[in-house]
Design a protein around this motif. Structure first.
Motif, PDB file in Angstrom:
ATOM      1  N   ASN A 177      -2.855   4.078  -3.731  1.00  0.00           N
ATOM      2  CA  ASN A 177      -2.872   3.113  -4.832  1.00  0.00           C
ATOM      3  C   ASN A 177      -3.893   2.010  -4.569  1.00  0.00           C
ATOM      4  O   ASN A 177      -4.580   1.989  -3.542  1.00  0.00           O
ATOM      5  CB  ASN A 177      -1.472   2.537  -5.072  1.00  0.00           C
ATOM      6  N   HIS A 178      -3.955   1.069  -5.502  1.00  0.00           N
ATOM      7  CA  HIS A 178      -4.958   0.004  -5.415  1.00  0.00           C
ATOM      8  C   HIS A 178      -4.712  -0.880  -4.199  1.00  0.00           C
ATOM      9  O   HIS A 178      -5.665  -1.321  -3.533  1.00  0.00           O
ATOM     10  CB  HIS A 178      -4.935  -0.837  -6.692  1.00  0.00           C
ATOM     11  N   PHE A 206       5.524  -0.590   8.254  1.00  0.00           N
ATOM     12  CA  PHE A 206       5.442   0.744   7.675  1.00  0.00           C
ATOM     13  C   PHE A 206       6.824   1.313   7.390  1.00  0.00           C
ATOM     14  O   PHE A 206       7.770   1.098   8.154  1.00  0.00           O
ATOM     15  CB  PHE A 206       4.710   1.693   8.633  1.00  0.00           C
ATOM     16  N   LEU A 207       6.909   2.043   6.271  1.00  0.00           N
ATOM     17  CA  LEU A 207       8.056   2.894   5.956  1.00  0.00           C
ATOM     18  C   LEU A 207       7.500   4.278   5.631  1.00  0.00           C
ATOM     19  O   LEU A 207       6.779   4.453   4.650  1.00  0.00           O
ATOM     20  CB  LEU A 207       8.845   2.350   4.766  1.00  0.00           C
ATOM     21  N   ILE A 208       7.802   5.245   6.473  1.00  0.00           N
ATOM     22  CA  ILE A 208       7.315   6.613   6.293  1.00  0.00           C
ATOM     23  C   ILE A 208       8.502   7.499   5.953  1.00  0.00           C
ATOM     24  O   ILE A 208       9.492   7.523   6.682  1.00  0.00           O
ATOM     25  CB  ILE A 208       6.616   7.128   7.577  1.00  0.00           C
ATOM     26  N   ALA A 244       0.844  -1.191   0.000  1.00  0.00           N
ATOM     27  CA  ALA A 244       0.000   0.000   0.000  1.00  0.00           C
ATOM     28  C   ALA A 244       0.882   1.244   0.000  1.00  0.00           C
ATOM     29  O   ALA A 244       1.877   1.313   0.719  1.00  0.00           O
ATOM     30  CB  ALA A 244      -0.908  -0.009   1.214  1.00  0.00           C
ATOM     31  N   ILE A 245       0.513   2.234  -0.833  1.00  0.00           N
ATOM     32  CA  ILE A 245       1.251   3.496  -0.914  1.00  0.00           C
ATOM     33  C   ILE A 245       0.266   4.631  -0.703  1.00  0.00           C
ATOM     34  O   ILE A 245      -0.778   4.712  -1.355  1.00  0.00           O
ATOM     35  CB  ILE A 245       1.959   3.655  -2.268  1.00  0.00           C
ATOM     36  N   VAL A 289       3.938   7.204   2.610  1.00  0.00           N
ATOM     37  CA  VAL A 289       3.751   6.105   3.555  1.00  0.00           C
ATOM     38  C   VAL A 289       3.569   4.822   2.754  1.00  0.00           C
ATOM     39  O   VAL A 289       2.638   4.709   1.950  1.00  0.00           O
ATOM     40  CB  VAL A 289       2.528   6.341   4.460  1.00  0.00           C
ATOM     41  N   ILE A 290       4.475   3.891   2.947  1.00  0.00           N
ATOM     42  CA  ILE A 290       4.404   2.587   2.271  1.00  0.00           C
ATOM     43  C   ILE A 290       4.258   1.523   3.350  1.00  0.00           C
ATOM     44  O   ILE A 290       5.031   1.502   4.322  1.00  0.00           O
ATOM     45  CB  ILE A 290       5.665   2.329   1.432  1.00  0.00           C
ATOM     46  N   PHE A 291       3.279   0.634   3.194  1.00  0.00           N
ATOM     47  CA  PHE A 291       3.101  -0.406   4.213  1.00  0.00           C
ATOM     48  C   PHE A 291       2.517  -1.663   3.592  1.00  0.00           C
ATOM     49  O   PHE A 291       1.945  -1.642   2.493  1.00  0.00           O
ATOM     50  CB  PHE A 291       2.218   0.091   5.368  1.00  0.00           C
ATOM     51  N   SER A 292       2.714  -2.763   4.296  1.00  0.00           N
ATOM     52  CA  SER A 292       2.182  -4.057   3.875  1.00  0.00           C
ATOM     53  C   SER A 292       1.535  -4.734   5.077  1.00  0.00           C
ATOM     54  O   SER A 292       1.900  -4.473   6.226  1.00  0.00           O
ATOM     55  CB  SER A 292       3.293  -4.947   3.299  1.00  0.00           C
TER      56      SER A 292
END
Length: 744
Positions: A218-219, A281-283, A204-205, A298-301
């Motif tokens: 994003n989707h 998370f990577l912020i 997720a972005i 913010v990128i997370f899975s």
């Protein structure tokens, strides 16, 4: 037409008249001047002329410089310039275009432009060029071209038709601007790829503005969170937060981002439907041209399944899968911690080694499913009996280790009594009511060991003493046990080399009939003479050989040597007699036993009826169903079997009847005290009676006096052996005493 000619002639005549008059006036004026005036005037005119020439030269230089700059601008422009004829021939080209095409400019002239277009784009070029010739506006097109070296590159063409009409020969040319768009294409492809990665990323972005309001997702974001893009845009990123983390946590996260530029870690989040999930998370902070924050990415899975898998792996690595108790790995970690505290506080610690008695019978008779349920029920009962700081670990099978911090010998005794009391209560497993008892060995820190290995070894030794003492009890470790344990290790290591170093010998003790004193057989007895340990009795090393697994190799050697010796005596013509060989419980449980025995008999060429196998009562009753199968297979080959040490164990008469053995061997412990013990006389009488009722023979061992033999003969015993009859002897000495006198 004539009026125009007349006017021209009149104007020309007037001009000539005016010029003549001016010339006459000038000459007249010149004649009236002095020489100095004339010279001065000439010098003035000369200076003016020189100034005019200088100005002319400067103008010429400027024109040349302008022309050079124009040429430079034309030749070294960032784009290529070409002029093409209406037939597509190159008639003018700058250096940039020549460089792009990879060929000298002079060699490009009068060559067709189409020569440098790829085959795939030929048709496109022709359609485009025809369209340029037909239009008066500038036309644009993108093509893939080939350099002279055959390397492709992408270009943009901007072309315009120029009409150059002459009075005699109207012509058309095409001005072409050639722009290398490879870098632009790469940038476009990169942007396209970035957009594709953004949209198709499995992570997720989320992009926010400087106030952390969401401006782009994003989707994967909508898939993971359950929020649509419309529900998200414009909202603050804290819409995903939960109460799992306090505000201090989130404050620390964003402070780290603002100070260091990024933060990464685990964070609990809430989906649109209210369900929680764990995310990684990577912020990151984005700065503008003035180094001020402009956005946050913010990128997370979703790592929920990963965390659950980790927890499962942790459970598998540290806990027993069946009972949920700590396994050996976790036990070791905990006891190291407990030992460190005990050493620091100079306090005691108790370690117990617990083994369930006869648990194998449950698995064999009722099945492993019932056995597993019993182990779980037993473990739950143990957990209820101990404190929270205590550790119960299942090592495997029916073996457990219990660790009790800050517990001395007195406390250990109270605990073990509590455990034994719990064991008395039956378990209801399916339709069965079961009772399982433990044998427990106890070791105390620091007296019985200061590390896990020593303590567990000491407790293990004590547990075996508890089993030898009759099970369903406990023993504390003692120095005597330690000495015995050390001797066991020495003997076990020595056993590994005894066969290859030929340290074993077989002795033979005669067996006679009481009815006529004739010898009917000989029992084979194993002797071991070790160069350092000296003479070792079978009772000293046979149990060790059974525990270490070496008994199978030793037992096969005994069988082969005894059968070979019996065959040798037969070949010498000595009286025919059978040999009796003892089987250990481990040998008897080996499913390959019948085939092994027959193989040796065949290889040594001895008829099977000369061999009698002696099986202890406890070994036969350990698993009577399997015992019946093995005994029947041996009997099918004509091999006799007898029950050794009868009366020392617990026999079921119903099984004894089904065993199809040939005789019972009365244990020497009953024979030894015949004269003093009425109980022993009664037991011997009962055993002989049982044997006769079952159609079995009897043989008594350990006969050492005439009184003993007389009693046995009176009670109807069939055969005897013992020191009174003959000592166990090596084969050569046994041969010398083979013809024994009849003893009446």
């Amino acid at each position: 037409m004539n009026d125009k000619s007349n006017n021209a002639d009149r104007q020309r005549s007037e001009a000539e008249t005016k010029l003549a008059h001016s010339t006459v006036t000038t000459v007249s004026e010149f004649a009236n001047r002095s020489t100095d005036e004339i010279l001065h005037e000439l010098r003035v005119h000369q200076v003016e002329l020189e100034m005019q020439n200088e100005e002319l030269r400067r103008t010429q230089i400027i024109l040349e410089e302008t022309r050079d700059r124009y040429v430079d601008l034309y030749d070294f422009a960032p784009v290529g310039y070409l002029t093409l004829t209406s037939e597509g021939l190159i008639i003018e080209v700058n250096l940039t275009a020549a460089t792009l095409l990879g060929i000298d400019r002079s060699k490009l002239l009068q060559r067709r432009f189409a020569r440098f277009v790829t085959v795939e784009d030929k048709d496109r070029w022709h359609r485009y060029f025809i369209g340029v010739l037909r239009q008066t506006q500038q036309q644009q097109c993108e093509l893939t071209m080939l350099s002279n070296a055959g390397l492709p590159f992408e270009v943009q063409l901007d072309s315009l038709r120029i009409d150059a009409d002459g009075p005699m020969n109207p012509t058309q040319v095409v001005r072409v601007t050639l722009t290398d768009i490879h870098v632009r294409k790469q940038a476009e492809a990169k942007l396209h790829l970035i957009a594709k990665v953004f949209e198709q990323s499995g992570e997720a972005i989320m992009v926010t503005d400087v106030n952390r309001a969401i401006i782009m997702v994003n989707h994967a974001f909508t898939t993971i969170t359950g929020y649509s893009e419309a529900e998200t845009i414009g909202k603050n990123q804290n819409m995903l937060q939960t109460d799992h983390h306090g505000q201090d946590f989130y404050q620390k996260v964003w402070t780290t981002v603002d100070m260091e530029g990024h933060w990464q870690g685990e964070m609990s989040c809430r989906r649109n439907d209210g369900r929680l999930y764990m995310g990684w998370f990577l912020i990151s902070r984005v700065l503008d041209a003035d180094s001020n924050p402009s956005n946050y990415i913010v990128i997370f899975s979703d790592i929920t399944e990963h965390k659950e898998a980790q927890a499962h792996i942790h459970r598998m690595a540290h806990f027993d899968a069946l009972t949920g108790l700590p396994n050996r790995a976790l036990l070791k970690n905990r006891i190291l911690h407990d030992l460190a505290i005990a050493q620091r506080n100079q306090s005691a610690l108790t370690l117990m080694f617990l083994d369930l008695d006869h648990f194998k019978n449950v698995n064999d008779s009722l099945g492993h499913q019932v056995g597993d349920q019993l182990l779980v029920a037993w473990s739950n009962r143990l957990i209820q009996a101990v404190r929270g700081q205590d550790t119960i670990s299942r090592l495997g099978g029916d073996e457990f280790i219990l660790v009790f911090p800050d517990t001395d010998a007195i406390g250990a005794a109270h605990l073990v009594e509590k455990i034994l009391e719990l064991a008395k209560k039956p378990y209801q497993i399916e339709q069965y009511e079961l009772v399982v008892t433990p044998s427990i060995g106890i070791a105390i820190f620091p007296g019985d060991g200061t590390d896990f290995e020593t303590l567990s070894r000491s407790a293990d030794v004590a547990m075996y003493r508890a089993k030898q003492a009759g099970r369903n009890g406990y023993r504390f470790f003692t120095s005597e046990m330690q000495a015995n344990s050390a001797r066991v290790m020495v003997i076990e290591n020595a056993l590994r080399h005894a066969l290859e170093q030929k340290q074993f010998q077989l002795h033979y003790q005669p067996q006679i009939r009481l009815s006529d004193g004739g010898m009917v057989g000989a029992e084979v007895l194993l002797r071991w003479e070790h160069p350092e340990l000296g003479h070792l009795e079978p009772s000293d090393f046979i149990p060790i050989a059974e525990d270490s697994g070496q008994i199978l190799q030793i037992g096969e050697w005994v069988l082969r040597q005894a059968i070979r010796q019996c065959k040798a005596w037969l070949d010498k013509g000595l009286p025919r007699t059978r040999i009796a060989v003892n089987l250990s419980a481990v040998q008897f449980r080996d499913p390959r036993l019948p085939e092994l025995v027959m193989q040796i008999l065949t290889e040594e060429d001895l008829p099977s009826h000369y061999l009698e196998l002696e099986l202890t009562e406890s070994a036969a009753m350990d698993n009577p169903h399997e015992a019946i199968i093995i005994i029947d297979r041996l009997l099918a080959h004509g091999i006799r079997l007898s029950i050794d040490d009868f009366g020392t164990g617990y026999s079921s008469l119903s099984y004894l009847r089904r065993f199809k053995i040939c005789k019972l061997k009365i244990d020497q412990s009953f024979v030894r005290d015949i004269s003093e013990s009425t109980e022993n006389r009664a037991i011997i009488t009962a055993i002989i009676g049982i044997a006769k009722s079952l159609g079995l023979g009897t043989i008594a061992e350990g006969v050492e006096t005439e009184e003993q033999m007389t009693f046995l003969r009176t009670k109807g015993c069939d055969e005897v052996q013992g020191f009174y009859i003959g000592l166990p002897l090596p084969p050569d000495q046994f041969e010398q005493n083979f013809e024994l006198k009849k003893i009446r």
